[in-house]
Design a protein around this motif. Structure first.
Motif, mmCIF file in Angstrom:
data_model
loop_
_atom_site.group_PDB
_atom_site.id
_atom_site.type_symbol
_atom_site.label_atom_id
_atom_site.label_comp_id
_atom_site.label_asym_id
_atom_site.label_seq_id
_atom_site.Cartn_x
_atom_site.Cartn_y
_atom_site.Cartn_z
ATOM 1 N N ALA A 255 -1.684 7.770 3.506
ATOM 2 C CA ALA A 255 -2.985 8.169 4.037
ATOM 3 C C ALA A 255 -2.873 9.162 5.180
ATOM 4 C CB ALA A 255 -3.756 6.931 4.510
ATOM 5 N N ASP B 258 -2.348 0.643 -4.377
ATOM 6 C CA ASP B 258 -1.524 -0.548 -4.150
ATOM 7 C C ASP B 258 -0.514 -0.729 -5.271
ATOM 8 O OD1 ASP B 258 -2.747 -1.199 -1.807
ATOM 9 O OD2 ASP B 258 -4.078 -2.714 -2.677
ATOM 10 N N ASP C 270 4.071 6.531 6.956
ATOM 11 C CA ASP C 270 2.658 6.436 7.301
ATOM 12 C C ASP C 270 2.265 4.989 7.590
ATOM 13 O OD1 ASP C 270 1.638 9.243 6.948
ATOM 14 O OD2 ASP C 270 2.616 8.920 5.015
ATOM 15 N N ALA C 271 1.630 4.787 8.734
ATOM 16 C CA ALA C 271 1.330 3.436 9.215
ATOM 17 C C ALA C 271 0.538 2.592 8.229
ATOM 18 C CB ALA C 271 0.587 3.523 10.556
ATOM 19 N N PRO C 272 -0.417 3.138 7.461
ATOM 20 C CA PRO C 272 -1.173 2.281 6.532
ATOM 21 C C PRO C 272 -0.368 1.792 5.330
ATOM 22 C CG PRO C 272 -2.416 4.270 7.086
ATOM 23 C CD PRO C 272 -1.008 4.491 7.523
ATOM 24 N N ASP C 273 0.804 2.389 5.073
ATOM 25 C CA ASP C 273 1.599 2.009 3.908
ATOM 26 C C ASP C 273 2.467 0.801 4.256
ATOM 27 O OD1 ASP C 273 0.418 4.111 2.667
ATOM 28 O OD2 ASP C 273 2.190 5.396 2.615
ATOM 29 N N ARG D 210 0.854 -1.186 0.000
ATOM 30 C CA ARG D 210 0.000 0.000 0.000
ATOM 31 C C ARG D 210 0.893 1.239 0.000
ATOM 32 N NH1 ARG D 210 -5.262 0.134 1.542
ATOM 33 N NH2 ARG D 210 -5.243 -1.649 0.099
#
Length: 301
Positions: A94, A179, A207-210, A90
């Motif tokens: 975000a 993605d 960034d944590a979501p990546d 990802r």
């Protein structure tokens, strides 16, 4: 050569003497007789399809016995294509409102370290890393990373170390636009190629979501030749009382796919030394019910 008979319709088709019995909708059986002999016995073929098969499994039928419409097997040798190693990263940024990936953040695929830089041409990073210009926003960062993984030559965006591109991967945008999907390939940016790995993947994106799907690329397998069996079973109340349905094959199962034509499959599938078992827990749907129609596709090496 043995003959495979496939009922192309969804309706049960009665077989004339001397075959006896019936084929349920989509059922397949094999007979140890040539196609010409079977065609002569069957007469009007529609909706039955006859084809030659290379081998006949020990559970397949012949003219001498009845065909059980509730339980049938087809078994033959087959060649299976391998599958690529894959992983998904990802790259959405975000938490940063769509800003470019920060300089110094890295993405690692096995021996290749892709390091984002904030200047074009990219410079100032670790000399042994593949340096990637982060661009004006995260979309540019993502596109430049994909280009670098694919070995694109563009000095304004990518600087390769003296050793050149090391990994053989194919990268592209996933079903989710943020993605990056990475596959094993025959060359950087080349054709997908079956592989068994392992390929490790890490990242230091701020960034944590990546994140990657997992630490190791997954799904890879080589091309191989093995045995395959397709088996149809209709569930009975007695099977449910016993708590399972078992199908036996003349080879060690490596992989099994079990589908329920009547409803989504509910029970747990277990592979044994020469069998595949589907747990039948009983009770109301979604558990399997009497007369549910099951298809087993079993592969062996």
């Amino acid at each position: 050569m043995p003959t495979q008979i496939r009922n192309k319709s969804v309706e049960t088709v009665g077989l004339p003497w001397p075959l006896r019995g019936a084929l349920r909708g989509k059922q397949i059986i094999c007979l140890d007789l040539p196609v010409a002999t079977v065609r002569l016995a069957l007469g009007d073929l529609d909706p039955l399809e006859l084809t030659d098969v290379d081998t006949l499994g020990p559970f397949d039928g012949d003219f001498a016995g009845d065909l059980n419409p509730f339980y049938s097997r087809s078994h033959h040798l087959a060649k299976f294509r391998g599958t690529v190693l894959m992983n998904r990263l990802r790259v959405a940024n975000a938490g940063g409102g769509g800003a470019a990936i920060a300089a110094g953040n890295t993405v690692t695929i096995d021996a290749d370290v892709y390091e984002f830089r904030a200047v074009s041409p990219p410079a100032g990073g670790t000399a042994t890393n593949i340096q990637v210009f982060n661009g004006a926003n995260v979309a540019a960062s993502r596109a430049n990373l994909i280009a670098a993984i694919n070995g694109v030559v563009d000095p304004t965006r990518i600087k390769y170390p003296a050793l050149g591109q090391q990994g053989k991967y194919l990268a592209g945008v996933g079903l989710v636009a943020t993605d990056v999907v990475v596959l094993s390939a025959d060359a950087a940016g080349g054709n997908p190629l079956p592989a068994i790995g392992p390929i490790t993947t890490t990242e230091t994106l701020a960034d944590a979501p990546d994140i990657w799907d997992q630490a190791l690329a997954y799904g890879g397998s080589p091309d191989f030749s093995g045995e395959a069996a397709g088996i149809f079973v209709q569930v009975t109340a007695d099977m449910i009382t016993k708590g399972s349905v078992e199908v036996y094959v003349p080879f060690p199962p490596y992989l099994a796919f079990v589908g329920n034509r009547s409803r989504p499959r509910f029970g747990v599938v277990t592979l044994g030394a020469n069998y595949v078992s589907l747990a039948l827990g009983g009770g109301p749907p979604p558990a399997e019910q009497p007369n549910d129609e099951l298809d087993f596709l079993i592969l062996g090496i």
